[in-house]
Design an enzyme around this catalytic site. Sequence first.
Site, PDB file in Angstrom:
ATOM      1  NE  ARG A 120      65.823   0.352  37.038  1.00  0.00           N
ATOM      2  CZ  ARG A 120      66.899   0.954  37.560  1.00  0.00           C
ATOM      3  NH1 ARG A 120      68.024   0.980  36.892  1.00  0.00           N
ATOM      4  NH2 ARG A 120      66.838   1.555  38.713  1.00  0.00           N
ATOM      5  CB  SER A 168      54.846  -0.597  35.008  1.00  0.00           C
ATOM      6  OG  SER A 168      55.861  -0.378  35.939  1.00  0.00           O
ATOM      7  CG  ASP A 215      55.584   2.604  35.687  1.00  0.00           C
ATOM      8  OD1 ASP A 215      54.366   2.762  35.863  1.00  0.00           O
ATOM      9  OD2 ASP A 215      56.094   2.538  34.547  1.00  0.00           O
TER      10      ASP A 215
HETATM   11  C1  GLC Z   1      51.093   1.206  30.724  1.00  0.00           C
HETATM   12  C2  GLC Z   1      50.594   0.503  31.971  1.00  0.00           C
HETATM   13  C3  GLC Z   1      50.726   1.393  33.186  1.00  0.00           C
HETATM   14  C4  GLC Z   1      52.141   1.939  33.297  1.00  0.00           C
HETATM   15  C5  GLC Z   1      52.527   2.635  32.005  1.00  0.00           C
HETATM   16  C6  GLC Z   1      53.945   3.181  32.042  1.00  0.00           C
HETATM   17  O1  GLC Z   1      50.234   2.239  30.420  1.00  0.00           O
HETATM   18  O2  GLC Z   1      49.270   0.094  31.798  1.00  0.00           O
HETATM   19  O3  GLC Z   1      50.362   0.697  34.367  1.00  0.00           O
HETATM   20  O4  GLC Z   1      52.226   2.815  34.380  1.00  0.00           O
HETATM   21  O5  GLC Z   1      52.408   1.737  30.929  1.00  0.00           O
HETATM   22  O6  GLC Z   1      54.881   2.177  32.239  1.00  0.00           O
END
Ligand code: GLC
Length: 496
Positions: free
Chosen positions: A108, A177, A230
């Site tokens: 996004r 993330s 995230d």
């Molecule tokens: C995975 C990633 C992590 C992220 C999570 C949720 O576990 O390694 O960094 O926060 O997904 O998106």
Amino acid sequence: MRKAAVGTAVVCAATACAVSVLIVRRRMRNSCRWARAEAILKELEEKCATPIGKLRQVADAMTMEMHAGLASEGGSKLKMLITYVDNLPTGDEKGLFYALDLGGTNFRVIRVQLGGKELGVIKQEAEEVSIPPHLMIGSSNELFDFIAAEVARFISSESEEFQLPTGRQRELGFTFSFPVRQTSLSSGTLIKWTKGFSIDETVGEDVVSELTKAIDRQGLDLRVAALVNDTVGTLAGGRFYDKDVVAAVILGTGTNAAYVERVHAIPKWHGLFPNSGEMVINMEWGNFRSSHLPLTDYDDSLDAESLNPGEQIFEKLVSGMYLGEILRRVLLKLAEEAFLFGDTVPPKLRIPFILRTPHMSSMHEDTSSDLHVVASKFKDVLGITGTALKTRKMVVDLCNIISSRAARLSAAGIAGILKKQGREFTLERQRTVIALDGGLFEHYTLFRKSLESTLAEILGNEVAPFVVVIHANDGSGLGAALIAASNSQYSELEVS
Ligand code: GLC
């Protein structure tokens, strides 16, 4: 004539007999098959059970691993990453900021005009783009170029309602993330990919410079002012609206949590962060593992055949990327061993990840008396038609077993964080808010209800009323923009 008649009668009787033997055999075979199917279901139910005692053990193990991960690098499966976010949003943030949120099958781009204490978020716009699957396992440049091109397109479509003071460079918070070892608030190297991404050349690289190079290739004048996970973005976005938010959990394609840690509680940080009282920690709890986790053979084989075997075990039990796939594996066993869908195994059932968690949630939440949603998903997704009602009921039971285990384990994880923060048994009760986000939490209602009721069950009647779970809808984008604002190259000008 009489002889012929007798002969015919004998033949008829023999045929009738043979037919009834066949019917009896088929019935016996069907009842044997059904008994086998029920045995498979029962075994799954037993292995996935999460009684409250087990959940407390999981919560305690989470707390212990948090301590171990903070105490030393590599001391735990939990990475407990320092984020350099030691100032959460206050509401004073002002100006036009951008966020780019990359972490699953979609990314996004967001722009937000912040108006400080009085005006808050004046205007916010976002666009979502899905990532072509080949880019998730392609090359670094291809992935980042694709993203930067979308950012350029988004910026070029900006209306005049969004105002960037003349002479200023645009600034962006990058929500990335994946597990990153941060070297500052706006730099960090990728430790590994998760959630189906696999691009070896990016591992060990500074993701901000990868993105910046791609932005430059687009000829864009844009500075990456912050790099956040995230969970960290969601925590910041949640705190903007509610000052009691102390942790954030993502339950989406993947799962993870971030929380506020007291710097004075960690001796080795005293020199590093002398001026700050708090530090947000990205736990990377998807990689949590404990002997108390209720693992089954289905989980073991899913893990063994995954892109990252041995890693992200908690994530593989809990998150949206995997729940539908666990269900597919159970259905395949039912097809192979109990012939639940006929004498041959329906070919589509053999295709990994064909059954997605959104399919599973709509089957689980099918309230029609004939379970026609289950029937239609079976037809459309798996090419299986003509299932009996009792088979469809069994499918709903399977969804319930798999999703309850996931929701209850997530609640145990949250209880573990609260315990680490000393908020589980405090006598002096304080309001404690956890910001949750992610498609699994947002769209799978039965999952969300199970998580909430289980958390209350673990915390008990006295503590539960003080703990609030809120849905921080897309908070991670806003949070990243807010953190970019606090790290703006112009922020000192703003103050003076
Ligand atoms: C995975 C990633 C992590 C992220 C999570 C949720 O576990 O390694 O960094 O926060 O997904 O998106």
